[in-house]
Scaffold this motif. Sequence first.
Motif, PDB file in Angstrom:
ATOM      1  N   THR A 103      18.696  16.967 -19.649  1.00 30.76           N
ATOM      2  CA  THR A 103      18.688  15.520 -18.762  1.00 30.76           C
ATOM      3  C   THR A 103      17.249  15.718 -17.583  1.00 30.76           C
ATOM      4  OG1 THR A 103      19.827  17.164 -17.345  1.00 30.76           O
ATOM      5  CG2 THR A 103      20.959  15.557 -18.789  1.00 30.76           C
ATOM      6  N   TYR A 104      17.184  14.492 -17.110  1.00 29.17           N
ATOM      7  CA  TYR A 104      16.202  14.138 -16.173  1.00 29.17           C
ATOM      8  C   TYR A 104      16.652  15.746 -15.145  1.00 29.17           C
ATOM      9  CZ  TYR A 104      13.425  10.738 -18.774  1.00 29.17           C
ATOM     10  OH  TYR A 104      12.641  11.137 -19.551  1.00 29.17           O
ATOM     11  N   ASN A 105      17.715  15.177 -14.817  1.00 31.09           N
ATOM     12  CA  ASN A 105      18.263  16.304 -13.256  1.00 31.09           C
ATOM     13  C   ASN A 105      17.905  17.640 -13.000  1.00 31.09           C
ATOM     14  OD1 ASN A 105      18.725  15.038 -11.578  1.00 31.09           O
ATOM     15  ND2 ASN A 105      21.517  15.741 -11.560  1.00 31.09           N
ATOM     16  N   THR A 106      17.915  18.527 -14.676  1.00 31.21           N
ATOM     17  CA  THR A 106      18.137  20.116 -15.012  1.00 31.21           C
ATOM     18  C   THR A 106      16.149  19.740 -15.151  1.00 31.21           C
ATOM     19  OG1 THR A 106      19.651  19.564 -16.351  1.00 31.21           O
ATOM     20  CG2 THR A 106      18.013  21.511 -16.266  1.00 31.21           C
ATOM     21  N   TYR A 107      15.412  18.739 -15.278  1.00 28.37           N
ATOM     22  CA  TYR A 107      14.013  18.694 -15.210  1.00 28.37           C
ATOM     23  C   TYR A 107      13.856  19.360 -13.913  1.00 28.37           C
ATOM     24  CZ  TYR A 107       9.296  17.706 -16.703  1.00 28.37           C
ATOM     25  OH  TYR A 107       7.667  18.191 -16.561  1.00 28.37           O
ATOM     26  N   PHE A 108      14.124  18.315 -13.183  1.00 28.33           N
ATOM     27  CA  PHE A 108      13.355  18.053 -11.464  1.00 28.33           C
ATOM     28  C   PHE A 108      14.514  19.412 -10.892  1.00 28.33           C
ATOM     29  CE2 PHE A 108      13.865  13.502 -12.250  1.00 28.33           C
ATOM     30  CZ  PHE A 108      11.979  13.155 -12.960  1.00 28.33           C
ATOM     31  N   GLU A 109      14.892  20.240 -11.021  1.00 29.06           N
ATOM     32  CA  GLU A 109      15.697  20.827 -10.229  1.00 29.06           C
ATOM     33  C   GLU A 109      14.683  21.889 -11.095  1.00 29.06           C
ATOM     34  OE1 GLU A 109      19.082  22.017 -11.601  1.00 29.06           O
ATOM     35  OE2 GLU A 109      20.151  20.759  -9.853  1.00 29.06           O
ATOM     36  N   MET A 110      14.322  22.460 -12.320  1.00 24.86           N
ATOM     37  CA  MET A 110      13.427  23.208 -12.286  1.00 24.86           C
ATOM     38  C   MET A 110      12.308  23.262 -11.960  1.00 24.86           C
ATOM     39  SD  MET A 110      11.568  23.971 -16.449  1.00 24.86           S
ATOM     40  CE  MET A 110      11.066  22.118 -16.185  1.00 24.86           C
ATOM     41  N   GLN A 111      11.574  22.364 -11.670  1.00 21.58           N
ATOM     42  CA  GLN A 111      10.244  21.604 -11.064  1.00 21.58           C
ATOM     43  C   GLN A 111      10.122  21.895 -10.117  1.00 21.58           C
ATOM     44  OE1 GLN A 111       7.311  21.582 -12.320  1.00 21.58           O
ATOM     45  NE2 GLN A 111       7.608  20.760 -14.456  1.00 21.58           N
ATOM     46  N   ASN A 112      11.184  21.433  -9.347  1.00 21.33           N
ATOM     47  CA  ASN A 112      11.748  21.897  -7.697  1.00 21.33           C
ATOM     48  C   ASN A 112      11.159  23.876  -7.374  1.00 21.33           C
ATOM     49  OD1 ASN A 112      11.408  19.181  -7.303  1.00 21.33           O
ATOM     50  ND2 ASN A 112      13.662  19.083  -6.629  1.00 21.33           N
ATOM     51  N   ALA A 113      11.791  24.127  -8.617  1.00 22.34           N
ATOM     52  CA  ALA A 113      12.402  25.735  -7.953  1.00 22.34           C
ATOM     53  C   ALA A 113      10.889  26.319  -8.305  1.00 22.34           C
ATOM     54  CB  ALA A 113      13.162  26.854  -8.966  1.00 22.34           C
ATOM     55  N   ILE A 114       9.565  25.815  -9.311  1.00 26.18           N
ATOM     56  CA  ILE A 114       8.495  26.587  -9.617  1.00 26.18           C
ATOM     57  C   ILE A 114       7.738  25.534  -8.171  1.00 26.18           C
ATOM     58  CG2 ILE A 114       6.323  26.266 -10.811  1.00 26.18           C
ATOM     59  CD1 ILE A 114       8.426  25.923 -13.919  1.00 26.18           C
ATOM     60  N   VAL A 115       7.613  24.872  -7.750  1.00 27.85           N
ATOM     61  CA  VAL A 115       6.992  24.319  -6.872  1.00 27.85           C
ATOM     62  C   VAL A 115       7.096  24.926  -5.568  1.00 27.85           C
ATOM     63  CG1 VAL A 115       6.517  22.705  -5.133  1.00 27.85           C
ATOM     64  CG2 VAL A 115       6.208  22.326  -7.954  1.00 27.85           C
ATOM     65  N   ALA A 116       8.390  25.088  -5.545  1.00 24.64           N
ATOM     66  CA  ALA A 116       8.202  25.661  -4.290  1.00 24.64           C
ATOM     67  C   ALA A 116       8.240  27.302  -4.075  1.00 24.64           C
ATOM     68  CB  ALA A 116      10.779  26.287  -4.204  1.00 24.64           C
ATOM     69  N   ALA A 117       7.934  28.131  -5.168  1.00 26.44           N
ATOM     70  CA  ALA A 117       7.893  29.364  -5.681  1.00 26.44           C
ATOM     71  C   ALA A 117       6.066  29.439  -4.840  1.00 26.44           C
ATOM     72  CB  ALA A 117       8.453  29.950  -6.732  1.00 26.44           C
TER      73      ALA A 117
END
Length: 175
Positions: A114-128
């Motif tokens: 799902t897109y939601n999981t993809y966005f959560e993953m991208q947000n975690a990488i960008v936040a790091a």
Amino acid sequence: MRIGWRKRNEVPELNTTSTADISFMLLVFFLVTSSMDVDKGLGRKLAPLDDQQQEQQDVQRSNVLQVSIDEHDALFCDGRQVTPAELQRQVASFVASRQTAQHVIAVEADRHATYNTYFEMQNAIVAAYQGLRDQMARRQYGHAFSECSQEERETVMARYPQRIREGVSEKGGQP
């Protein structure tokens, strides 16, 4: 009998004075009751199309962090299932431990994720990355990354560049 006399059939006019009021009220009703969905998106600076600037670089396996999502929306980091918060910590630790900027975050997502999981993953990488950049700016310049001058930003971003390679997996995200 009168020959010139004709009975005129006049059509009565419709009273349309309230039509504009009703139309306006219906418009307001639909605007108030309908919901406006906000699209989600990712802000990315894409590589230029110029072939001269697109050069391939060989990266050692030890400098690649494999992140993937399988068809059941499970998030994996180097083959181990993680949460977005754990992914953020692992990405920050991985990028900070590299002395050079020759690291790559390799992202693969299953087509059924799902897109939601993809966005959560991208947000975690960008936040790091944002956390690392903010720490370096505070350590070197005494203020947050968002308050840095253009030259200071370039120095910090040269130390922690976002190097993300994306791909799509047919078989599922888990290696």
